[in-house]
Structures are given as C-alpha cells and as structure tokens.
Design a protein around this motif. Sequence first.
Motif, PDB file in Angstrom:
ATOM      1  N   GLY A  48       0.804  -1.210   0.000  1.00 44.00           N
ATOM      2  CA  GLY A  48       0.000   0.000   0.000  1.00 44.00           C
ATOM      3  C   GLY A  48       0.840   1.264   0.000  1.00 44.00           C
ATOM      4  O   GLY A  48       0.320   2.349  -0.170  1.00 44.00           O
ATOM      5  N   LEU A  49       2.125   1.128   0.185  1.00 41.93           N
ATOM      6  CA  LEU A  49       3.031   2.277   0.159  1.00 41.93           C
ATOM      7  C   LEU A  49       3.837   2.240  -1.129  1.00 41.93           C
ATOM      8  O   LEU A  49       3.968   1.187  -1.752  1.00 41.93           O
ATOM      9  N   PRO A  50       4.397   3.354  -1.525  1.00 41.35           N
ATOM     10  CA  PRO A  50       5.286   3.296  -2.692  1.00 41.35           C
ATOM     11  C   PRO A  50       6.456   2.346  -2.413  1.00 41.35           C
ATOM     12  O   PRO A  50       7.000   2.322  -1.314  1.00 41.35           O
ATOM     13  N   ILE A  51       6.793   1.530  -3.398  1.00 41.06           N
ATOM     14  CA  ILE A  51       7.907   0.588  -3.249  1.00 41.06           C
ATOM     15  C   ILE A  51       9.210   1.347  -3.391  1.00 41.06           C
ATOM     16  O   ILE A  51       9.411   2.094  -4.347  1.00 41.06           O
ATOM     17  N   VAL A  52      10.096   1.181  -2.430  1.00 42.49           N
ATOM     18  CA  VAL A  52      11.427   1.769  -2.494  1.00 42.49           C
ATOM     19  C   VAL A  52      12.392   0.625  -2.769  1.00 42.49           C
ATOM     20  O   VAL A  52      12.587  -0.246  -1.925  1.00 42.49           O
TER      21      VAL A  52
END
Length: 82
Positions: A48-52
């Motif tokens: 659900g978060l941007p993939i880093v």
Amino acid sequence: MMAQEKSAIVKVLPKEIDDVLINPGIGFTTFQRFNGDDLNAGSGWTEGLPIVYQDFDGDLTNKNYPQTTIAYFRVKLAISGT
C-alpha cells in the motif's frame, strides 16, 4: 502390424543433499523485495506504500531465509477518470 521396440529403462539417482531444495514455482518467495534485500525493520509492511527499491550490493543471499526463484510484488495502480 509393426513390432514394438523395447524401451530402455533409465535409472536416475539424484545426488543426496542436506540443504533446502530451490524449486522454481514451488516453495518460498520474496514479498515486496528481491533476493538479498534487507527486510523491513520491526513488523512493518510496505504493501500500500510506494515501493522503495534497494540498491543491489552483489549479494543475493537471504539472511535466515532460503533462496527464492520468484520475487512477488503487489503494485497499486492509480487510474484517473475523465
């Protein structure tokens, strides 16, 4: 009628190992990362978060986990309407 040819019996004896068998498509997979990437600190998730993406340091080993043949990522697509 033609006579059938006799089939040769082939006996295969795999080499015995004392390790985890890396089996493509079966078994373990990474989640939101690749082999060799560090895990999240604590019990946090990246879903659900941007993939880093982590920089590759040349080491594909997974500390305390077996190697995998699949990297699994969930990607949320943003679709804009008109």
